[in-house]
Design a protein around this motif. Sequence first.
Motif, PDB file in Angstrom:
ATOM      1  N   ALA A 103     -11.685  28.493 -12.749  1.00  0.00           N
ATOM      2  CA  ALA A 103     -13.022  28.704 -12.187  1.00  0.00           C
ATOM      3  C   ALA A 103     -12.966  29.606 -10.969  1.00  0.00           C
ATOM      4  O   ALA A 103     -13.824  30.475 -10.775  1.00  0.00           O
ATOM      5  N   LEU A 104     -11.939  29.420 -10.138  1.00  0.00           N
ATOM      6  CA  LEU A 104     -11.786  30.280  -8.966  1.00  0.00           C
ATOM      7  C   LEU A 104     -11.544  31.729  -9.378  1.00  0.00           C
ATOM      8  O   LEU A 104     -12.122  32.665  -8.817  1.00  0.00           O
ATOM      9  N   GLY A 105     -10.703  31.923 -10.373  1.00  0.00           N
ATOM     10  CA  GLY A 105     -10.467  33.279 -10.859  1.00  0.00           C
ATOM     11  C   GLY A 105     -11.698  33.893 -11.487  1.00  0.00           C
ATOM     12  O   GLY A 105     -11.963  35.091 -11.344  1.00  0.00           O
ATOM     13  N   ASP A 106     -12.505  33.076 -12.186  1.00  0.00           N
ATOM     14  CA  ASP A 106     -13.739  33.574 -12.790  1.00  0.00           C
ATOM     15  C   ASP A 106     -14.725  34.021 -11.723  1.00  0.00           C
ATOM     16  O   ASP A 106     -15.361  35.070 -11.851  1.00  0.00           O
ATOM     17  N   ARG A 107     -14.850  33.249 -10.633  1.00  0.00           N
ATOM     18  CA  ARG A 107     -15.763  33.625  -9.546  1.00  0.00           C
ATOM     19  C   ARG A 107     -15.281  34.895  -8.833  1.00  0.00           C
ATOM     20  O   ARG A 107     -16.092  35.726  -8.429  1.00  0.00           O
ATOM     21  N   TRP A 108     -13.968  35.026  -8.686  1.00  0.00           N
ATOM     22  CA  TRP A 108     -13.448  36.235  -8.041  1.00  0.00           C
ATOM     23  C   TRP A 108     -13.761  37.461  -8.894  1.00  0.00           C
ATOM     24  O   TRP A 108     -14.184  38.497  -8.371  1.00  0.00           O
ATOM     25  N   ALA A 109     -13.563  37.349 -10.196  1.00  0.00           N
ATOM     26  CA  ALA A 109     -13.876  38.474 -11.082  1.00  0.00           C
ATOM     27  C   ALA A 109     -15.362  38.792 -11.059  1.00  0.00           C
ATOM     28  O   ALA A 109     -15.769  39.956 -11.103  1.00  0.00           O
ATOM     29  N   LEU A 110     -16.205  37.762 -10.963  1.00  0.00           N
ATOM     30  CA  LEU A 110     -17.650  37.983 -10.906  1.00  0.00           C
ATOM     31  C   LEU A 110     -18.046  38.735  -9.629  1.00  0.00           C
ATOM     32  O   LEU A 110     -18.816  39.699  -9.683  1.00  0.00           O
ATOM     33  N   LEU A 111     -17.508  38.313  -8.490  1.00  0.00           N
ATOM     34  CA  LEU A 111     -17.829  38.992  -7.233  1.00  0.00           C
ATOM     35  C   LEU A 111     -17.364  40.446  -7.251  1.00  0.00           C
ATOM     36  O   LEU A 111     -18.049  41.341  -6.752  1.00  0.00           O
ATOM     37  N   TYR A 112     -16.207  40.680  -7.820  1.00  0.00           N
ATOM     38  CA  TYR A 112     -15.684  42.052  -7.906  1.00  0.00           C
ATOM     39  C   TYR A 112     -16.591  42.911  -8.789  1.00  0.00           C
ATOM     40  O   TYR A 112     -16.921  44.054  -8.436  1.00  0.00           O
ATOM     41  N   PHE A 138     -22.292  31.535 -16.922  1.00  0.00           N
ATOM     42  CA  PHE A 138     -20.939  31.031 -16.649  1.00  0.00           C
ATOM     43  C   PHE A 138     -20.328  30.563 -17.966  1.00  0.00           C
ATOM     44  O   PHE A 138     -21.009  29.936 -18.790  1.00  0.00           O
ATOM     45  N   PRO A 139     -19.057  30.866 -18.190  1.00  0.00           N
ATOM     46  CA  PRO A 139     -18.169  31.665 -17.328  1.00  0.00           C
ATOM     47  C   PRO A 139     -18.390  33.160 -17.503  1.00  0.00           C
ATOM     48  O   PRO A 139     -18.899  33.604 -18.532  1.00  0.00           O
ATOM     49  N   PHE A 140     -17.998  33.911 -16.492  1.00  0.00           N
ATOM     50  CA  PHE A 140     -18.198  35.352 -16.516  1.00  0.00           C
ATOM     51  C   PHE A 140     -17.167  36.051 -17.394  1.00  0.00           C
ATOM     52  O   PHE A 140     -17.484  37.017 -18.089  1.00  0.00           O
ATOM     53  N   LEU A 141     -15.931  35.573 -17.363  1.00  0.00           N
ATOM     54  CA  LEU A 141     -14.861  36.267 -18.094  1.00  0.00           C
ATOM     55  C   LEU A 141     -15.100  36.254 -19.592  1.00  0.00           C
ATOM     56  O   LEU A 141     -14.762  37.224 -20.281  1.00  0.00           O
ATOM     57  N   THR A 142     -15.674  35.175 -20.106  1.00  0.00           N
ATOM     58  CA  THR A 142     -15.962  35.170 -21.544  1.00  0.00           C
ATOM     59  C   THR A 142     -17.031  36.199 -21.899  1.00  0.00           C
ATOM     60  O   THR A 142     -16.994  36.797 -22.976  1.00  0.00           O
ATOM     61  N   GLN A 143     -17.993  36.435 -21.000  1.00  0.00           N
ATOM     62  CA  GLN A 143     -18.995  37.472 -21.235  1.00  0.00           C
ATOM     63  C   GLN A 143     -18.366  38.863 -21.204  1.00  0.00           C
ATOM     64  O   GLN A 143     -18.753  39.754 -21.976  1.00  0.00           O
ATOM     65  N   VAL A 144     -17.383  39.034 -20.295  1.00  0.00           N
ATOM     66  CA  VAL A 144     -16.707  40.328 -20.223  1.00  0.00           C
ATOM     67  C   VAL A 144     -15.912  40.583 -21.496  1.00  0.00           C
ATOM     68  O   VAL A 144     -15.908  41.691 -22.040  1.00  0.00           O
ATOM     69  N   LEU A 145     -15.235  39.543 -21.966  1.00  0.00           N
ATOM     70  CA  LEU A 145     -14.468  39.707 -23.203  1.00  0.00           C
ATOM     71  C   LEU A 145     -15.390  40.020 -24.378  1.00  0.00           C
ATOM     72  O   LEU A 145     -15.029  40.778 -25.278  1.00  0.00           O
ATOM     73  N   ASP A 146     -16.590  39.444 -24.349  1.00  0.00           N
ATOM     74  CA  ASP A 146     -17.570  39.722 -25.396  1.00  0.00           C
ATOM     75  C   ASP A 146     -18.317  41.031 -25.149  1.00  0.00           C
ATOM     76  O   ASP A 146     -19.098  41.489 -26.004  1.00  0.00           O
ATOM     77  N   LYS A 147     -18.136  41.624 -23.921  1.00  0.00           N
ATOM     78  CA  LYS A 147     -18.801  42.863 -23.511  1.00  0.00           C
ATOM     79  C   LYS A 147     -20.325  42.750 -23.587  1.00  0.00           C
ATOM     80  O   LYS A 147     -21.023  43.685 -23.979  1.00  0.00           O
ATOM     81  N   ARG A 148     -20.803  41.598 -23.171  1.00  0.00           N
ATOM     82  CA  ARG A 148     -22.250  41.373 -23.202  1.00  0.00           C
ATOM     83  C   ARG A 148     -22.620  40.380 -22.104  1.00  0.00           C
ATOM     84  O   ARG A 148     -22.012  39.312 -22.009  1.00  0.00           O
ATOM     85  N   GLY A 180     -16.352  49.277 -20.691  1.00  0.00           N
ATOM     86  CA  GLY A 180     -15.076  49.097 -20.010  1.00  0.00           C
ATOM     87  C   GLY A 180     -14.201  48.124 -20.776  1.00  0.00           C
ATOM     88  O   GLY A 180     -14.605  47.530 -21.777  1.00  0.00           O
ATOM     89  N   ASP A 181     -12.956  47.977 -20.270  1.00  0.00           N
ATOM     90  CA  ASP A 181     -11.976  47.144 -20.959  1.00  0.00           C
ATOM     91  C   ASP A 181     -11.765  45.783 -20.309  1.00  0.00           C
ATOM     92  O   ASP A 181     -11.104  44.932 -20.880  1.00  0.00           O
ATOM     93  N   GLY A 182     -12.243  45.555 -19.121  1.00  0.00           N
ATOM     94  CA  GLY A 182     -12.009  44.278 -18.457  1.00  0.00           C
ATOM     95  C   GLY A 182     -12.797  44.181 -17.180  1.00  0.00           C
ATOM     96  O   GLY A 182     -13.513  45.114 -16.788  1.00  0.00           O
ATOM     97  N   PRO A 183     -12.693  43.034 -16.495  1.00  0.00           N
ATOM     98  CA  PRO A 183     -13.477  42.844 -15.266  1.00  0.00           C
ATOM     99  C   PRO A 183     -13.113  43.804 -14.151  1.00  0.00           C
ATOM    100  O   PRO A 183     -13.919  44.073 -13.285  1.00  0.00           O
TER     101      PRO A 183
END
Length: 421
Positions: A103-112, A138-148, A180-183
């Motif tokens: 969760a901490l890593g997900d929030r950091w990626a979201l802020l970035y 939430f979570p943000f990383l799963t949305q990034v992986l889905d690119k949506r 893009g390819d990632g967060p």
Amino acid sequence: MRSPHRITPQPPPDDLSSTPHKPYRNPYDELAALAPNPLEEFLHEEKPADDADDAPWTPPNHRRGRRRRGRSRDRGRARRRFAGLPLAAKALVAVGVATAFLALGDRWALLYAEHEAAEKLKQQMDLSAAPEVDIEGFPFLTQVLDKRLERVKVTVPDVAADRVSLAKVSATATDVTILGDGPTSIKGARIGAMRGEVLLSFEDLNRELGASQVTFTGRGRDEVLARGTLPVAGHDLKVRADARIQRNGERGISTDIGGMSLQLGDLATYRPGTREKEGLHLSRSSADRVAKETAKAKALLSVPAIVKRLGVPDTMVREALKSDAKLADLTGSPRFVRDVMGLNLIDVAMGHPELLKKLGLDPALLKGLAQLTRPALADRLTLAFQLPKLPGPGTVALQDVTVEKEGIRVRLTGAGMGFGS
């Protein structure tokens, strides 16, 4: 354990006189006498050494040792407690710790990602400050992986729009596709649909158009009142105007300025324009003074152009100029006051500065008013603006316009917009 021997007393001899008398003693008392007295050591006071008498007494410091021993005991207890947990509980603790780190890593990626998106919007829209970007879900990383992305809110303060600046432009985008390819390598985004609103605050209007010291307030759903002062030829004139707000095309707001007037104290009122009721006209109080004061009335009737506009016969004018009684009869009628108020002094009195001075008007002020045409005054009070063009593809259209207490609010919609590469 060996049992003590029992000693039985012997009977006394028959002849007591021949045997000397010995008192009876308890053998246990004799044994007790041989043992040291336990109170002697307690009651015995040893004399301290001479050096000990001079040294001051200080309490012993047991705190550090107690702390160390306490910490080691706590760690030991924690180890024993964790070791005593069943395997299922240990697994749950491990899963909880791993979830917290994820969760901490997900929030950091979201802020970035929000920071990078704000910087890209600032560069592409040429904004003075970075907007506020809020990526929901939430979570943000799963949305990034889905690119949506589910929903993205953007708030842009102080957007320049022609003569004024928009206090706030806020929009909510849905159906956002990430490029893009990632967060950490987001290059841009494509927005499927967008809804938002624009606020043009009266506080900003009063500050940005404050060179004329005019304040704007709302009245009704689509009307804005302008009240204040306007400097003309060194005089501060009270200005009044009504602005009707309406949408102009898909990106603009226009204002129809009407009811414009400038008050020259209680002397006259100026309304820009060429129609009969427009121009510079004496107020009722000024017209009454002209009718009552002989000098002002004769000065007015001495100008043939004014007499012609008043429609007074020449014979009556000649008699009035020769006789004060005839002058009082002429100027005392209600029609004369009404006709004087209908005179446009801009048209008939520019060539007679002496007359203007007698009426209490500054010739320089009339010259400045003559140059202040209706379009020029309306331009100084206009609230129209155009939304800035988007840097990429897509369309943005303004919807309904409403006037509220804090300002002018406009709803907008958009589709197919893209940001970044």
